[in-house]
Design a protein around this motif. Structure first.
Motif, PDB file in Angstrom:
ATOM      1  N   ASP A  14      40.559  25.102  42.105  1.00  0.00           N
ATOM      2  CA  ASP A  14      41.317  24.357  43.109  1.00  0.00           C
ATOM      3  C   ASP A  14      40.485  23.143  43.513  1.00  0.00           C
ATOM      4  O   ASP A  14      39.427  23.274  44.122  1.00  0.00           O
ATOM      5  CB  ASP A  14      41.591  25.247  44.324  1.00  0.00           C
ATOM      6  CG  ASP A  14      42.336  24.508  45.430  1.00  0.00           C
ATOM      7  OD1 ASP A  14      42.664  23.318  45.250  1.00  0.00           O
ATOM      8  OD2 ASP A  14      42.578  25.125  46.480  1.00  0.00           O
ATOM      9  N   GLU A  15      40.959  21.958  43.160  1.00  0.00           N
ATOM     10  CA  GLU A  15      40.178  20.754  43.401  1.00  0.00           C
ATOM     11  C   GLU A  15      39.983  20.458  44.878  1.00  0.00           C
ATOM     12  O   GLU A  15      39.104  19.679  45.257  1.00  0.00           O
ATOM     13  CB  GLU A  15      40.854  19.555  42.722  1.00  0.00           C
ATOM     14  CG  GLU A  15      40.870  19.661  41.197  1.00  0.00           C
ATOM     15  CD  GLU A  15      41.514  18.449  40.551  1.00  0.00           C
ATOM     16  OE1 GLU A  15      42.025  17.586  41.300  1.00  0.00           O
ATOM     17  OE2 GLU A  15      41.503  18.372  39.310  1.00  0.00           O
ATOM     18  N   THR A  16      40.804  21.068  45.738  1.00  0.00           N
ATOM     19  CA  THR A  16      40.676  20.833  47.179  1.00  0.00           C
ATOM     20  C   THR A  16      39.674  21.781  47.838  1.00  0.00           C
ATOM     21  O   THR A  16      39.372  21.631  49.020  1.00  0.00           O
ATOM     22  CB  THR A  16      42.042  20.997  47.872  1.00  0.00           C
ATOM     23  OG1 THR A  16      42.470  22.370  47.760  1.00  0.00           O
ATOM     24  CG2 THR A  16      43.081  20.084  47.237  1.00  0.00           C
ATOM     25  N   ALA A  17      39.174  22.758  47.084  1.00  0.00           N
ATOM     26  CA  ALA A  17      38.258  23.760  47.656  1.00  0.00           C
ATOM     27  C   ALA A  17      36.865  23.176  47.839  1.00  0.00           C
ATOM     28  O   ALA A  17      36.345  22.485  46.965  1.00  0.00           O
ATOM     29  CB  ALA A  17      38.204  24.990  46.764  1.00  0.00           C
ATOM     30  N   ASN A  59      37.958  25.341  53.080  1.00  0.00           N
ATOM     31  CA  ASN A  59      36.521  25.614  53.048  1.00  0.00           C
ATOM     32  C   ASN A  59      36.279  27.103  52.789  1.00  0.00           C
ATOM     33  O   ASN A  59      36.905  27.963  53.425  1.00  0.00           O
ATOM     34  CB  ASN A  59      35.878  25.218  54.372  1.00  0.00           C
ATOM     35  CG  ASN A  59      35.931  23.719  54.601  1.00  0.00           C
ATOM     36  OD1 ASN A  59      35.689  22.945  53.690  1.00  0.00           O
ATOM     37  ND2 ASN A  59      36.250  23.311  55.821  1.00  0.00           N
ATOM     38  N   TYR A  60      35.372  27.390  51.873  1.00  0.00           N
ATOM     39  CA  TYR A  60      34.984  28.758  51.558  1.00  0.00           C
ATOM     40  C   TYR A  60      33.486  28.917  51.791  1.00  0.00           C
ATOM     41  O   TYR A  60      32.699  28.014  51.491  1.00  0.00           O
ATOM     42  CB  TYR A  60      35.290  29.101  50.102  1.00  0.00           C
ATOM     43  CG  TYR A  60      36.754  29.104  49.754  1.00  0.00           C
ATOM     44  CD1 TYR A  60      37.500  30.266  49.838  1.00  0.00           C
ATOM     45  CD2 TYR A  60      37.386  27.934  49.337  1.00  0.00           C
ATOM     46  CE1 TYR A  60      38.852  30.274  49.505  1.00  0.00           C
ATOM     47  CE2 TYR A  60      38.732  27.927  49.009  1.00  0.00           C
ATOM     48  CZ  TYR A  60      39.462  29.104  49.103  1.00  0.00           C
ATOM     49  OH  TYR A  60      40.799  29.099  48.778  1.00  0.00           O
ATOM     50  N   ILE A  61      33.107  30.076  52.310  1.00  0.00           N
ATOM     51  CA  ILE A  61      31.689  30.396  52.468  1.00  0.00           C
ATOM     52  C   ILE A  61      31.398  31.644  51.636  1.00  0.00           C
ATOM     53  O   ILE A  61      31.954  32.715  51.900  1.00  0.00           O
ATOM     54  CB  ILE A  61      31.320  30.649  53.939  1.00  0.00           C
ATOM     55  CG1 ILE A  61      31.638  29.411  54.788  1.00  0.00           C
ATOM     56  CG2 ILE A  61      29.843  31.019  54.065  1.00  0.00           C
ATOM     57  CD1 ILE A  61      31.428  29.626  56.285  1.00  0.00           C
ATOM     58  N   ALA A 101      37.046  28.594  58.063  1.00  0.00           N
ATOM     59  CA  ALA A 101      36.695  28.864  56.669  1.00  0.00           C
ATOM     60  C   ALA A 101      37.086  30.278  56.257  1.00  0.00           C
ATOM     61  O   ALA A 101      37.264  31.171  57.093  1.00  0.00           O
ATOM     62  CB  ALA A 101      35.195  28.664  56.457  1.00  0.00           C
ATOM     63  N   ILE A 102      37.203  30.458  54.956  1.00  0.00           N
ATOM     64  CA  ILE A 102      37.384  31.793  54.376  1.00  0.00           C
ATOM     65  C   ILE A 102      36.014  32.282  53.933  1.00  0.00           C
ATOM     66  O   ILE A 102      35.360  31.651  53.103  1.00  0.00           O
ATOM     67  CB  ILE A 102      38.350  31.765  53.182  1.00  0.00           C
ATOM     68  CG1 ILE A 102      39.746  31.353  53.650  1.00  0.00           C
ATOM     69  CG2 ILE A 102      38.400  33.140  52.501  1.00  0.00           C
ATOM     70  CD1 ILE A 102      40.734  31.175  52.515  1.00  0.00           C
ATOM     71  N   ARG A 135      42.351  37.228  43.286  1.00  0.00           N
ATOM     72  CA  ARG A 135      43.172  36.032  43.455  1.00  0.00           C
ATOM     73  C   ARG A 135      44.170  36.218  44.598  1.00  0.00           C
ATOM     74  O   ARG A 135      44.353  35.322  45.436  1.00  0.00           O
ATOM     75  CB  ARG A 135      43.922  35.718  42.160  1.00  0.00           C
ATOM     76  CG  ARG A 135      43.035  35.279  40.994  1.00  0.00           C
ATOM     77  CD  ARG A 135      43.892  34.941  39.785  1.00  0.00           C
ATOM     78  NE  ARG A 135      43.098  34.640  38.617  1.00  0.00           N
ATOM     79  CZ  ARG A 135      42.580  33.447  38.342  1.00  0.00           C
ATOM     80  NH1 ARG A 135      42.785  32.448  39.175  1.00  0.00           N
ATOM     81  NH2 ARG A 135      41.873  33.260  37.235  1.00  0.00           N
ATOM     82  N   GLU A 136      44.826  37.372  44.635  1.00  0.00           N
ATOM     83  CA  GLU A 136      45.817  37.630  45.678  1.00  0.00           C
ATOM     84  C   GLU A 136      45.166  37.695  47.054  1.00  0.00           C
ATOM     85  O   GLU A 136      45.741  37.230  48.046  1.00  0.00           O
ATOM     86  CB  GLU A 136      46.571  38.921  45.368  1.00  0.00           C
ATOM     87  CG  GLU A 136      47.496  38.818  44.167  1.00  0.00           C
ATOM     88  CD  GLU A 136      48.215  40.121  43.868  1.00  0.00           C
ATOM     89  OE1 GLU A 136      48.099  41.065  44.687  1.00  0.00           O
ATOM     90  OE2 GLU A 136      48.877  40.205  42.822  1.00  0.00           O
ATOM     91  N   ALA A 137      43.968  38.266  47.118  1.00  0.00           N
ATOM     92  CA  ALA A 137      43.261  38.341  48.401  1.00  0.00           C
ATOM     93  C   ALA A 137      42.924  36.945  48.906  1.00  0.00           C
ATOM     94  O   ALA A 137      43.075  36.636  50.095  1.00  0.00           O
ATOM     95  CB  ALA A 137      41.991  39.174  48.252  1.00  0.00           C
ATOM     96  N   LEU A 138      42.460  36.077  48.013  1.00  0.00           N
ATOM     97  CA  LEU A 138      42.123  34.710  48.398  1.00  0.00           C
ATOM     98  C   LEU A 138      43.370  33.931  48.816  1.00  0.00           C
ATOM     99  O   LEU A 138      43.347  33.170  49.796  1.00  0.00           O
ATOM    100  CB  LEU A 138      41.410  34.000  47.248  1.00  0.00           C
ATOM    101  CG  LEU A 138      40.015  34.540  46.896  1.00  0.00           C
ATOM    102  CD1 LEU A 138      39.506  33.891  45.612  1.00  0.00           C
ATOM    103  CD2 LEU A 138      39.046  34.289  48.040  1.00  0.00           C
TER     104      LEU A 138
END
Length: 213
Positions: free
Chosen positions: A23-26, A2-4, A47-48, A111-114
């Motif tokens: 990312d299909e799971t996001a 989960n991302y906010i 969540a991120i 990308r690396e941070a995520l």
């Protein structure tokens, strides 16, 4: 995962959503203010959070750290155009939940941070790291003295006036007042108008009777 997205810049939000949806799971949620962000974190505690602190309604870093501590399973990616070294040191030293990258940095850094956040690790960009290391003693030094004009603008900010209102009263352009605001923020080592007023009150630059926001 989960991302906010807590970023009120529409273009950035659109770009991040497209990046995350690779990312299909996001699962991506949006928060437009602190209250909405807290409500989403109550539902998704791990969540991120991708946050542009400078465009959100956190009054200062203390409030940000309190929310992060409250939701200890969450990870935060701070993504802004600019953040003061004082703010970076405070946040990075206070909690391992925070990663830091900048909007004008390489896409690979984002990308690396995520990826790091998804593994419950933090990622500090080279630019942020250099700012922290090179200015370790800045907090112990007195900030540059504000000019008379800058002090007057601080008073106007304390009275809750907008940049446009200040420009009109001073017969200046919005661009000129915006430049003064940036200089004030830089000299005082702050990121938000609320922090400007708090500093100005402590330093005696303005009287408490002038504080209206």
């Amino acid at each position: 995962m989960n991302y906010i997205l807590a970023d009120n810049q529409e273009l950035t939000r659109f770009a991040l959503e497209n990046l995350l949806q690779q990312d299909e799971t996001a699962v991506v949620y949006r928060a437009f203010d602190k209250a909405g962000l807290v409500a989403l974190l109550k539902e998704h505690e791990s969540a991120i959070v991708i946050l542009d602190y400078t465009l959100f309604d956190f009054t200062d870093e203390d409030q940000l750290l309190i929310v992060a501590e409250r939701f200890a399973l969450s990870q935060w990616v701070l993504l802004s155009e600019d953040l003061t070294s004082r703010f970076l040191r405070r946040v990075v030293y206070s909690s391992h939940q925070f990663s830091v990258v900048f909007k004008d940095g390489p896409m690979q850094e984002i990308r690396e941070a995520l990826q790091s956040a998804s593994r419950h690790n933090r990622y500090i960009s080279q630019r942020a790291l250099e700012a922290i290391i090179s200015q370790q003693q800045e907090e112990d030094e007195q900030p540059s003295v504000l000019t008379n004009t800058e002090t007057e603008i601080v008073k106007a900010i304390a009275q809750g006036k907008t940049t446009k209102e200040i420009a009109s009263e001073r017969f200046s352009s919005v661009h000129t007042i915006t430049t003064h605001r940036k200089n004030i923020f830089r000299k005082l080592g702050v990121n938000t108008a609320h922090e400007v007023v708090k500093y100005a009150l402590r330093a005696g630059l303005i009287d408490s009777s002038e504080f209206y926001i």
